[in-house]
Design a protein around this motif. Structure first.
Motif, mmCIF file in Angstrom:
data_model
loop_
_atom_site.group_PDB
_atom_site.id
_atom_site.type_symbol
_atom_site.label_atom_id
_atom_site.label_comp_id
_atom_site.label_asym_id
_atom_site.label_seq_id
_atom_site.Cartn_x
_atom_site.Cartn_y
_atom_site.Cartn_z
ATOM 1 N N ASN A 1 0.833 -1.204 0.000
ATOM 2 C CA ASN A 1 0.000 0.000 0.000
ATOM 3 C C ASN A 1 0.874 1.263 0.000
ATOM 4 O OD1 ASN A 1 -2.066 1.792 0.189
ATOM 5 N ND2 ASN A 1 -2.795 1.153 2.170
ATOM 6 N N LEU A 2 1.936 1.269 0.844
ATOM 7 C CA LEU A 2 2.837 2.422 0.897
ATOM 8 C C LEU A 2 3.634 2.572 -0.388
ATOM 9 C CD1 LEU A 2 4.229 2.374 4.535
ATOM 10 C CD2 LEU A 2 2.693 4.033 3.523
ATOM 11 N N VAL A 3 4.007 1.449 -1.006
ATOM 12 C CA VAL A 3 4.726 1.501 -2.279
ATOM 13 C C VAL A 3 3.864 2.158 -3.347
ATOM 14 C CG1 VAL A 3 5.597 0.081 -4.188
ATOM 15 C CG2 VAL A 3 6.308 -0.399 -1.850
ATOM 16 N N ASP A 4 2.586 1.767 -3.398
ATOM 17 C CA ASP A 4 1.673 2.365 -4.386
ATOM 18 C C ASP A 4 1.514 3.856 -4.155
ATOM 19 O OD1 ASP A 4 -0.491 -0.571 -4.484
ATOM 20 O OD2 ASP A 4 1.320 -0.070 -5.620
ATOM 21 N N LYS A 5 1.419 4.261 -2.888
ATOM 22 C CA LYS A 5 1.272 5.692 -2.580
ATOM 23 C C LYS A 5 2.530 6.475 -2.943
ATOM 24 C CE LYS A 5 -2.324 5.668 0.955
ATOM 25 N NZ LYS A 5 -2.938 4.435 0.489
ATOM 26 N N LYS A 6 3.697 5.882 -2.729
ATOM 27 C CA LYS A 6 4.953 6.535 -3.107
ATOM 28 C C LYS A 6 5.033 6.704 -4.623
ATOM 29 C CE LYS A 6 8.100 7.513 -1.048
ATOM 30 N NZ LYS A 6 8.505 8.819 -0.443
ATOM 31 N N ILE A 7 4.547 5.687 -5.371
ATOM 32 C CA ILE A 7 4.565 5.763 -6.831
ATOM 33 C C ILE A 7 3.622 6.856 -7.311
ATOM 34 C CG2 ILE A 7 3.966 4.517 -8.945
ATOM 35 C CD1 ILE A 7 4.931 1.940 -7.536
ATOM 36 N N VAL A 8 2.402 6.906 -6.724
ATOM 37 C CA VAL A 8 1.432 7.946 -7.096
ATOM 38 C C VAL A 8 2.008 9.336 -6.791
ATOM 39 C CG1 VAL A 8 -0.824 8.932 -6.543
ATOM 40 C CG2 VAL A 8 -0.576 6.455 -6.824
ATOM 41 N N TYR A 9 2.662 9.480 -5.621
ATOM 42 C CA TYR A 9 3.264 10.767 -5.247
ATOM 43 C C TYR A 9 4.354 11.173 -6.234
ATOM 44 C CZ TYR A 9 6.662 13.726 -2.892
ATOM 45 O OH TYR A 9 7.552 14.702 -2.586
ATOM 46 N N PHE A 10 5.192 10.206 -6.630
ATOM 47 C CA PHE A 10 6.291 10.513 -7.540
ATOM 48 C C PHE A 10 5.768 10.937 -8.904
ATOM 49 C CE2 PHE A 10 9.182 8.988 -10.890
ATOM 50 C CZ PHE A 10 10.259 9.832 -10.648
ATOM 51 N N LEU A 11 4.783 10.193 -9.430
ATOM 52 C CA LEU A 11 4.245 10.514 -10.762
ATOM 53 C C LEU A 11 3.547 11.875 -10.760
ATOM 54 C CD1 LEU A 11 2.909 7.013 -11.876
ATOM 55 C CD2 LEU A 11 5.053 8.118 -12.505
ATOM 56 N N GLU A 12 2.859 12.201 -9.668
ATOM 57 C CA GLU A 12 2.223 13.508 -9.557
ATOM 58 C C GLU A 12 3.278 14.621 -9.542
ATOM 59 O OE1 GLU A 12 -0.447 16.570 -9.249
ATOM 60 O OE2 GLU A 12 -0.773 14.476 -9.836
ATOM 61 N N LYS A 13 4.402 14.371 -8.853
ATOM 62 C CA LYS A 13 5.497 15.333 -8.791
ATOM 63 C C LYS A 13 6.091 15.556 -10.184
ATOM 64 C CE LYS A 13 7.899 17.734 -5.754
ATOM 65 N NZ LYS A 13 7.280 18.671 -4.805
ATOM 66 N N VAL A 14 6.213 14.452 -10.951
ATOM 67 C CA VAL A 14 6.750 14.543 -12.310
ATOM 68 C C VAL A 14 5.818 15.373 -13.190
ATOM 69 C CG1 VAL A 14 7.238 13.201 -14.387
ATOM 70 C CG2 VAL A 14 8.104 12.443 -12.169
ATOM 71 N N ARG A 15 4.510 15.172 -13.036
ATOM 72 C CA ARG A 15 3.542 15.894 -13.861
ATOM 73 C C ARG A 15 3.559 17.405 -13.562
ATOM 74 N NH1 ARG A 15 0.469 11.125 -12.963
ATOM 75 N NH2 ARG A 15 -0.530 12.049 -11.128
#
Length: 422
Positions: free
Chosen positions: A345-359
């Motif tokens: 669950n935390l891995v998925d949230k970290k991925i979502v956070y990173f992709l949002e930061k990239v956008r």
């Protein structure tokens, strides 16, 4: 020595008198502690330029050694403003009356009419030596000089400790010989001066260029010497074998009585000083209408205070500020994740956070994490291509997994953190 004397005095006390010996021991211990505490003094590193100060940037040594430099001449430490001294002692024009010297941060206590009297004093055939960090506008205007102080806003010990300087004297005896100083040297120099009556005696090197910092200005029958770095006369540099430079500066003064100005008092006789001291109420009392206005205003103020003396201010209620529950909420959420051990669950949230930061930061579309996306991301973020490719591949792999370990979560966190730091 104190401990030896005390021990000898009380040595005769018999061993039977135990209580008395105990009191003596405590007394000795107290005296030793008192001596140790009072002897520890913190060094004063401020630029005070005081003649009685033995701290690093006092001028105690320069003042005391002036008698050796000007042998058979009086060195008078002025107890009043120099303008006042001239007002009461300088009645007739004398070419050998003496040399006036001031080594200070500035000469603000010398009033405008005091500067005029100083110039008249020099014009009669006497000499003045001014070593100042700051020349006020009146003084610069009368001496026909302009200055530039690149470090005028720096006062603290930490700022000044790294300021080194290199000075030169135009005397053939010291031709091309640099005098280096390791701290507290402000980049202060003369920009313009009247070339018809001014002689450059010394320079300082600033940004590789030699600019004047020591001038001789002829005025009437006398001369005024001006220097932009009074710190060279302080105890610190005179104890570091830098006395050759400072003594040569003072050697330009003729052999005569030396009036050393501690610059501690304002003038009592200066017209400017009288104008400053003039009270506002004195101006009101000089005019009848303003005097009545003043009395009526004071009477009205007293009546207002009298009739409002019993009026009480309402009690101001205490309003407690809103409680910040952000920390408590964060602690609760972290406790839940720690208890559940749901690393995926935390891995998925970290991925979502990173992709949002990239956008938002790099304005890239994250719907397709292909080779073109990796190349654009590496170029825009400033990261190496192989690091970016490894991070994106790790994100794709972890996103597809159904479960993740704690080690995989930590590695992903460090990779994202390192990537975004660029």
């Amino acid at each position: 020595m104190l401990l030896k004397n005390l021990s000898k005095r009380f040595h005769f006390i018999s061993s039977s008198n135990f209580e008395l010996r105990k009191i003596v021991s405590k007394t000795i211990l107290f005296l030793v502690s008192l001596v140790l505490l009072t002897s520890c003094k913190k060094t004063n590193w401020s630029e005070n330029f005081r003649e009685k100060e033995k701290s690093p940037f006092g001028t105690y040594i320069a003042y005391k050694e002036a008698t050796n430099l000007f042998k058979n001449e009086k060195v008078i430490l002025l107890k009043e403003n120099f303008y006042d001294y001239l007002f009461t002692n300088y009645e007739t024009k004398r070419a050998d009356f003496g040399n006036y010297i001031i080594i200070k941060n500035n000469a603000n206590k010398l009033p405008a009419d005091g500067i005029n009297d100083l110039l008249a004093f020099v014009s009669d055939g006497n000499t003045a030596f001014l070593a100042l960090n700051y020349f006020n506008e009146d003084l610069k205007e009368k001496l026909e000089i302009t200055t530039n102080n690149l470090d005028e806003d720096k006062f603290g010990v930490i700022d000044l400790i790294s300021m080194k300087g290199e000075f030169y004297l135009n005397d053939k005896k010291f031709e091309n010989q640099p005098f280096t100083f390791d701290r507290n040297i402000r980049r202060h120099y003369f920009i313009t001066y009247n070339e018809n009556n001014t002689l450059v005696l010394g320079t300082t090197k600033i940004d590789g260029e030699k600019v004047p910092n020591f001038l001789k200005i002829y005025h009437g029958k006398g001369a005024i010497y001006v220097h932009t770095n009074p710190v060279v006369f302080t105890n610190y540099f005179l104890l570091k074998n830098k006395e050759t430079y400072s003594s040569h500066l003072l050697s330009y003064l003729p052999s005569s009585t030396l009036f050393w100005d501690p610059h501690t008092k304002y003038s009592k006789y200066s017209k400017q000083r009288e104008d400053d001291r003039q009270s506002v109420f004195k101006f009101f009392l000089q005019h009848e209408t303003l005097t009545w206005f003043l009395f009526v205003s004071l009477a009205g103020l007293l009546l207002f205070l009298f009739f409002n003396a019993k009026r009480k201010q309402r009690v101001i209620p205490i309003i407690n500020p809103l409680e910040n529950t952000t920390v408590a909420f964060t602690q609760t959420i972290s406790s839940l994740y720690l208890k559940e051990q749901n690393h995926k669950n935390l891995v998925d949230k970290k991925i979502v956070y990173f992709l949002e930061k990239v956008r938002t930061k790099y304005l890239l579309d994250t719907s397709n994490l292909n080779k073109a996306f990796i190349a654009n991301l590496a170029a825009k973020s400033g990261n190496e291509m192989h690091q970016t490719k490894y991070l994106i591949n790790s994100i794709i792999t972890l996103h597809k997994k159904s479960e993740c370990t704690q080690e995989e979560l930590l590695v992903l966190h460090k990779m994202i953190h390192t990537f975004l730091k660029k």
